[in-house]
Design an enzyme around this catalytic site. Structure first.
Site: not given
Ligand code: AQP
Length: 328
Positions: A197, A116, A200
């Site tokens: 990965k 990050k 969002k």
């Molecule tokens: N691409 C992914 N594949 C599998 N699992 C995923 N998770 C997120 N992206 C994938 C799982 O979703 C849960 C919640 O995630 P989060 O929203 O708290 O944070 P994150 O992992 O950082 O998700 P994003 O979508 O990538 O959000 P941003 O862009 O805001 O950082 C977790 O259990 C994660 O493993």
């Protein structure tokens, strides 16, 4: 079931949930609430979400959107407490206490922090560094024994265990060491850059939200990157599409895989088949979500109920921790 099983997990309200969030987390949460009713705590972690740049005017709507996604995906307030992290102020207070026993070196070693820091080079704040301590507070506050997480969160959970051990050693036995419950295999990659990965906060073309309209699913998949690797090898983009298909139609996925091995895969067919299957699979989700969206008061009421359930446990644990530390 062990008497003291308690489960906690959270998702950031940083946008509508996508296929990765569903296959990597939410689907598993629904199964766990059925296996362990009344002991699951599912949290919309808005305090975590503000560590990256965001629009204050949109935050409340994003929390609401996440709640709609939770409920439409099958989380059931009669089986699990669904709540908003910032409304249970004990999270921030316990985090401060845990701050005082967490070495900075451990935080600086976290892969997500390093990542990050690169992605938000002009916005490196202390919250980004301390993010895993807030996550530890989220978990320890409920004396959770099991935390369903994706592979990417295992390092944070290990730190939570270290923090629990240190607290127990220094102030007396207070927190169980939580175990990760890994979601099998489902790491979903970006449609536009399949070496990353699905996220969002990435550009819209790179992910498919759970309420994505059929036309949009079709057009995003059509443009998904599917460079083949060596002959007979799908390459990361094609493999990602197969991983998604495997969950909803394993037999068809096997057939496409065999085609790929024989060097006969037609990506246009795979994409169009997957688009139809996703549209069908998430059809009931879209309907439920729309219905829930038309009753915002009922949804906020559910969240309030969940918050009250969460607060009962959180305040008792915080009181115990403060007592052990000599505050009361
Ligand atoms: N691409 C992914 N594949 C599998 N699992 C995923 N998770 C997120 N992206 C994938 C799982 O979703 C849960 C919640 O995630 P989060 O929203 O708290 O944070 P994150 O992992 O950082 O998700 P994003 O979508 O990538 O959000 P941003 O862009 O805001 O950082 C977790 O259990 C994660 O493993």
């Amino acid at each position: 079931m062990k008497k003291d099983t308690r489960i906690l997990s959270g998702i950031q309200p940083t946008g509508k949930l996508h296929l990765g969030n569903y296959l990597g987390a939410l689907k598993n949460w629904v199964a766990l609430q059925d296996e362990f009713p009344q002991v699951c705590y599912y949290c919309i972690v808005d305090l975590h979400a503000v560590t990256a740049p965001y629009e204050p005017k949109e935050l409340k709507q994003r929390v609401f959107d996440t709640a709609l996604d939770f409920l439409a995906a099958g989380l059931d307030p009669d089986k699990a407490a669904i709540f908003i992290q910032s409304q249970v102020t004990e999270h921030s207070e316990l985090m401060w206490l845990l701050n005082t026993i967490t070495p900075i070196g451990s935080l600086e070693r976290m892969t997500q922090y390093k990542d990050k820091k690169k992605r938000h080079a002009d916005h490196i704040n202390a919250g980004l560094l301390n993010y895993p301590i807030l996550m530890a507070a989220d978990i320890l506050l409920y004396r959770a024994t099991m935390v369903p997480v994706g592979e990417d969160q295992v390092q944070h959970l290990e730190l939570t265990r270290e923090i629990a051990r240190k607290f127990n050693y220094t102030f007396g036995d207070t927190f169980p060491e939580p175990e990760p419950r890994l979601t099998r295999g489902a790491r979903i990659m970006s449609l536009t850059a399949p070496e990353n990965k699905m996220s969002k906060s990435d550009m819209e073309r790179s992910y498919i939200t759970l309420d994505e309209e059929p036309e949009s699913i079709k057009s995003k998949l059509k443009k998904a990157v599917t460079d083949a690797g060596t002959s007979g090898d799908l390459g990361p983009g094609g493999q990602n599409l197969l991983t998604i298909l495997e969950v909803i139609d394993p037999e068809a996925a096997k057939n496409f895989e065999n085609d790929a091995k024989a060097g006969q895969i037609r990506y246009a067919d795979l994409k169009s088949y997957l688009a139809d299957k996703l549209t069908e699979y998430f059809g009931p989700f879209r309907e439920r979500r729309q219905e829930l969206a038309s009753k915002p008061d009922a949804v906020w009421e559910l969240l309030l109920d969940g918050t009250q359930q969460a607060r009962r446990i959180a305040s008792a644990t915080l009181r115990d921790a403060k007592k052990k530390m000599g505050f009361i």
